[in-house]
Design a protein around this motif. Structure first.
Motif, short mmCIF file in Angstrom:
data_model
loop_
_atom_site.label_atom_id
_atom_site.label_comp_id
_atom_site.label_asym_id
_atom_site.label_seq_id
_atom_site.Cartn_x
_atom_site.Cartn_y
_atom_site.Cartn_z
N PRO A 68 42.43 33.15 39.98
CA PRO A 68 42.93 34.29 39.25
C PRO A 68 41.97 35.58 38.98
O PRO A 68 40.74 35.26 39.06
CB PRO A 68 43.18 33.68 37.92
CG PRO A 68 42.73 32.27 37.92
CD PRO A 68 42.02 32.01 39.24
N PHE A 88 46.37 27.11 38.36
CA PHE A 88 46.87 28.27 38.65
C PHE A 88 47.66 28.32 40.15
O PHE A 88 47.22 27.63 41.17
CB PHE A 88 45.39 29.40 39.34
CG PHE A 88 45.80 30.66 39.46
CD1 PHE A 88 46.38 31.47 38.71
CD2 PHE A 88 45.56 31.11 40.89
CE1 PHE A 88 46.50 32.87 39.17
CE2 PHE A 88 45.91 32.30 41.07
CZ PHE A 88 46.42 33.06 40.47
N GLN A 91 49.68 35.17 40.43
CA GLN A 91 49.63 36.12 39.30
C GLN A 91 50.52 37.46 39.81
O GLN A 91 50.65 37.71 40.81
CB GLN A 91 48.15 36.44 39.07
CG GLN A 91 47.29 37.32 40.13
CD GLN A 91 45.98 37.28 40.06
OE1 GLN A 91 45.43 36.44 39.43
NE2 GLN A 91 45.54 38.45 40.08
N TYR A 106 50.05 35.51 34.72
CA TYR A 106 49.45 34.36 35.29
C TYR A 106 50.46 33.21 35.37
O TYR A 106 50.81 32.90 34.07
CB TYR A 106 47.93 34.00 34.83
CG TYR A 106 47.08 35.32 34.96
CD1 TYR A 106 46.15 35.46 35.79
CD2 TYR A 106 47.16 35.83 33.53
CE1 TYR A 106 45.43 36.54 35.65
CE2 TYR A 106 46.33 37.04 33.57
CZ TYR A 106 45.24 37.30 34.35
OH TYR A 106 44.54 38.21 34.33
#
Length: 123
Positions: A68, A88, A91, A106
């Motif tokens: 990210p 993650f 994004q 995100y």
């Protein structure tokens, strides 16, 4: 969002509405609040997994996978079921969708508990 056994998302029971949000009147429910002006597309040239780590890079930093681009401090949300940091996924640079847009959304997932989360940061 929660994901069912077929991978279909549904509104999570762990969500709560922030106190500062107003209720939407019934006649406004059908209104469209977002219209993407520019199209997003997948690049034919893959980027290095660390490409977006520098938040001030141009062009826009929308991406799937990698690391990210934190506008502020790193903020991996904990899974509401197991309390472990969520992984993650992607994004989205808001400037790619809205004129004068700012900030980055995100997206995260806990594969074990089949739950997703979205956070937002802006300068």
């Amino acid at each position: 969002m929660d994901l069912d056994a077929q991978g279909e998302p549904r509104f999570s029971v762990h969500n709560r509405k922030p106190d500062y949000l107003e209720d939407i009147a019934p006649e406004e429910e059908g209104e469209e609040f977002l219209s993407a002006g520019r199209e997003l597309f997948c690049s034919v040239q893959p980027r290095n997994g660390y490409h977006a780590v520098q938040w001030a890079l141009d062009p826009a930093v929308s991406q799937i996978g990698g690391h990210p681009t934190w506008v502020q401090d790193a903020e991996y949300p904990p899974c509401p079921c197991c309390s472990r940091p969520m992984r993650f996924v992607a994004q989205l640079d808001w400037a790619q969708l809205e004129d004068y847009g700012e900030g980055i959304y995100y997206m995260f997932i806990c594969a074990k508990d089949r739950i997703t989360a979205t956070t937002y940061q802006q300068s």
